[in-house]
Scaffold this motif. Structure first.
Motif, PDB file in Angstrom:
ATOM      1  N   LEU A   4     -24.376  50.426   9.153  1.00 35.85           N
ATOM      2  CA  LEU A   4     -23.442  51.281   9.870  1.00 35.85           C
ATOM      3  C   LEU A   4     -23.528  52.706   9.333  1.00 35.85           C
ATOM      4  CD1 LEU A   4     -20.982  51.417  11.851  1.00 35.85           C
ATOM      5  CD2 LEU A   4     -19.538  50.982   9.865  1.00 35.85           C
ATOM      6  N   VAL A   5     -23.804  53.668  10.208  1.00 37.10           N
ATOM      7  CA  VAL A   5     -23.889  55.071   9.827  1.00 37.10           C
ATOM      8  C   VAL A   5     -22.997  55.859  10.777  1.00 37.10           C
ATOM      9  CG1 VAL A   5     -25.379  57.080   9.550  1.00 37.10           C
ATOM     10  CG2 VAL A   5     -26.231  54.814   8.959  1.00 37.10           C
ATOM     11  N   PHE A   6     -22.140  56.727  10.224  1.00 36.29           N
ATOM     12  CA  PHE A   6     -21.242  57.473  11.099  1.00 36.29           C
ATOM     13  C   PHE A   6     -21.177  58.940  10.695  1.00 36.29           C
ATOM     14  CE2 PHE A   6     -18.671  55.418   7.800  1.00 36.29           C
ATOM     15  CZ  PHE A   6     -17.941  56.475   7.271  1.00 36.29           C
ATOM     16  N   GLY A   7     -20.725  59.780  11.646  1.00 36.08           N
ATOM     17  CA  GLY A   7     -20.690  61.223  11.441  1.00 36.08           C
ATOM     18  C   GLY A   7     -21.858  61.883  12.149  1.00 36.08           C
ATOM     19  N   VAL A   8     -21.610  63.047  12.718  1.00 34.15           N
ATOM     20  CA  VAL A   8     -22.614  63.697  13.560  1.00 34.15           C
ATOM     21  C   VAL A   8     -23.903  63.994  12.801  1.00 34.15           C
ATOM     22  CG1 VAL A   8     -23.143  65.786  14.887  1.00 34.15           C
ATOM     23  CG2 VAL A   8     -20.914  64.671  15.154  1.00 34.15           C
ATOM     24  N   LEU A  39     -26.121  53.345  19.700  1.00 38.51           N
ATOM     25  CA  LEU A  39     -25.242  54.453  19.359  1.00 38.51           C
ATOM     26  C   LEU A  39     -23.923  54.263  20.100  1.00 38.51           C
ATOM     27  CD1 LEU A  39     -25.172  57.131  17.768  1.00 38.51           C
ATOM     28  CD2 LEU A  39     -25.801  58.285  19.899  1.00 38.51           C
ATOM     29  N   LEU A  40     -22.831  54.215  19.338  1.00 40.99           N
ATOM     30  CA  LEU A  40     -21.494  54.091  19.909  1.00 40.99           C
ATOM     31  C   LEU A  40     -20.831  55.457  19.860  1.00 40.99           C
ATOM     32  CD1 LEU A  40     -20.366  50.789  18.124  1.00 40.99           C
ATOM     33  CD2 LEU A  40     -21.640  51.050  20.259  1.00 40.99           C
ATOM     34  N   VAL A  41     -20.344  55.935  20.997  1.00 36.95           N
ATOM     35  CA  VAL A  41     -19.807  57.289  21.055  1.00 36.95           C
ATOM     36  C   VAL A  41     -18.486  57.309  21.813  1.00 36.95           C
ATOM     37  CG1 VAL A  41     -22.100  58.339  20.959  1.00 36.95           C
ATOM     38  CG2 VAL A  41     -21.072  57.853  23.175  1.00 36.95           C
ATOM     39  N   THR A  42     -17.635  58.262  21.445  1.00 38.27           N
ATOM     40  CA  THR A  42     -16.420  58.532  22.202  1.00 38.27           C
ATOM     41  C   THR A  42     -16.647  59.791  23.040  1.00 38.27           C
ATOM     42  OG1 THR A  42     -15.393  59.992  20.568  1.00 38.27           O
ATOM     43  CG2 THR A  42     -15.095  57.614  20.247  1.00 38.27           C
ATOM     44  N   SER A  43     -15.642  60.173  23.795  1.00 30.13           N
ATOM     45  CA  SER A  43     -15.761  61.356  24.637  1.00 30.13           C
ATOM     46  C   SER A  43     -15.899  62.644  23.831  1.00 30.13           C
ATOM     47  CB  SER A  43     -14.545  61.468  25.559  1.00 30.13           C
ATOM     48  OG  SER A  43     -13.348  61.547  24.782  1.00 30.13           O
ATOM     49  N   SER A  44     -15.578  62.600  22.534  1.00 32.04           N
ATOM     50  CA  SER A  44     -15.694  63.800  21.687  1.00 32.04           C
ATOM     51  C   SER A  44     -17.069  63.958  21.060  1.00 32.04           C
ATOM     52  CB  SER A  44     -14.628  63.759  20.581  1.00 32.04           C
ATOM     53  OG  SER A  44     -14.865  62.684  19.688  1.00 32.04           O
ATOM     54  N   ALA A  45     -17.976  63.010  21.284  1.00 34.29           N
ATOM     55  CA  ALA A  45     -19.321  63.102  20.696  1.00 34.29           C
ATOM     56  C   ALA A  45     -20.074  64.288  21.288  1.00 34.29           C
ATOM     57  CB  ALA A  45     -20.091  61.812  20.951  1.00 34.29           C
ATOM     58  N   HIS A  53     -15.626  59.758  11.463  1.00 35.77           N
ATOM     59  CA  HIS A  53     -16.813  59.404  12.242  1.00 35.77           C
ATOM     60  C   HIS A  53     -17.178  60.455  13.283  1.00 35.77           C
ATOM     61  CE1 HIS A  53     -13.970  58.324  15.391  1.00 35.77           C
ATOM     62  NE2 HIS A  53     -13.350  57.501  14.545  1.00 35.77           N
ATOM     63  N   GLN A  54     -16.267  61.374  13.609  1.00 41.32           N
ATOM     64  CA  GLN A  54     -16.522  62.449  14.573  1.00 41.32           C
ATOM     65  C   GLN A  54     -16.945  61.928  15.937  1.00 41.32           C
ATOM     66  OE1 GLN A  54     -19.332  64.414  11.729  1.00 41.32           O
ATOM     67  NE2 GLN A  54     -18.138  66.251  12.133  1.00 41.32           N
ATOM     68  N   GLY A  55     -16.499  60.722  16.252  1.00 45.12           N
ATOM     69  CA  GLY A  55     -16.799  60.151  17.558  1.00 45.12           C
ATOM     70  C   GLY A  55     -18.184  59.575  17.691  1.00 45.12           C
ATOM     71  N   VAL A  56     -18.863  59.328  16.564  1.00 46.30           N
ATOM     72  CA  VAL A  56     -20.243  58.843  16.594  1.00 46.30           C
ATOM     73  C   VAL A  56     -20.455  57.773  15.526  1.00 46.30           C
ATOM     74  CG1 VAL A  56     -22.668  59.470  16.346  1.00 46.30           C
ATOM     75  CG2 VAL A  56     -21.065  61.097  17.357  1.00 46.30           C
TER      76      VAL A  56
END
Length: 276
Positions: A40-44, A59-65, A97-100
């Motif tokens: 698991l790796v997170f952050g832009v 890659l799992l992303v939210t709308s803020s990615a 995670h910044q959405g990423v």
């Protein structure tokens, strides 16, 4: 809780979600049992660095990615799934995670003999050996300095040591995606192997008598950094060719943090080599 590293989380299809009219999940996702072959790796920035390695599965992303990151992943054929921030909060233990979040192939270690051979061939070798660095953030910070200041790789013990987890990857700002890391069962035997390869093994200790700037670091060097609280173990210090101290102008607050000590030693090595 703390981030769960080297764990697998479920990838989802749109049919797996119950969504109300406002676009929110009706119930939280359930995590699957962990799998050791997924990282698991997170952050832009860490995820951007990992894109170059080809290790990302999903890659799992939210709308803020950032759209550029999503576009870059899709351009490489990586599966991209839209999720909710609450799910990434759960996955990362409320990490930043910044959405990423990337689900990637497990971290690949380098064999010590391969690392030594390549470092010596690249010359002059510069390696960092870590003696019981147990904080993943310190490991990541050391990796970041090592990468930026020209080190060929890290050597860490298999036991009593932090490993390249998601937290360490984020603290390294992605450097762990590029810097070779060898994991060994016995640090002192690894140090002996470095000596046999013609590498000067230099330990850092606040109790040493010789100052770091007085040590000739222009040739092949392996720097040995001790634990956050106890420094180098006596047996590890005695296995070094030389032990040096980093000068301090004040007292009363202990010694340098392990990651700061590593950065100072690495910078002094680079300074001497560039001065030639």
């Amino acid at each position: 809780g703390a981030p769960r590293d080297l764990h697998s989380f479920p990838t989802r299809r749109s049919s797996d979600l119950s969504v109300n009219g406002r676009g929110r999940s009706a119930r939280p996702a359930t995590l699957k049992p962990p799998a050791e072959d997924v990282h698991l790796v997170f952050g832009v920035h860490p995820v951007e660095e990992l894109l170059e390695t080809g290790r990302i599965q999903t890659l799992l992303v939210t709308s803020s990615a950032p759209p550029r990151l999503v576009g870059a992943a899709r351009a490489r054929g990586i599966r991209v799934e839209n999720v909710f921030a609450s799910e990434l909060d759960q996955m990362t233990g409320l990490g930043v995670h910044q959405g990423v979040v990337a689900l990637a192939d497990g971290f690949t270690y380098t064999e010590l003999d391969v690392l030594l051979t390549e470092a010596v061939a690249s010359g002059p070798a510069l390696l960092v050996f870590l003696d019981r660095i147990t904080d993943p953030h310190n490991l990541g910070a050391i990796a970041r300095s090592a990468y930026l200041l020209g080190a060929h790789g890290l050597v860490i013990p298999m036991r009593e040591s932090a490993h390249p987890t998601a937290g360490a990857m984020k603290a390294s700002a992605g450097a762990l995606a590029h810097l070779p890391v060898a994991r060994v069962t016995n640090l002192k035997l690894a140090m002996a192997a470095a000596k046999d390869a013609g590498v000067l093994v230099v330990g850092a200790s606040g109790e040493a008598e010789e100052d770091l700037p007085g040590c000739d670091l222009r040739g092949p060097v392996a720097l040995v950094i001790g634990s956050e609280h106890q420094g180098l173990r006596p047996s590890v210090a005695s296995a070094c060719d030389l032990v040096v101290r980093i000068p301090m102008c004040a007292e009363g607050v202990g010694s340098y943090n392990a990651s700061v000590a590593a950065a100072l030693c690495l910078y002094e090595t680079l300074r001497q080599r560039q001065a030639e």
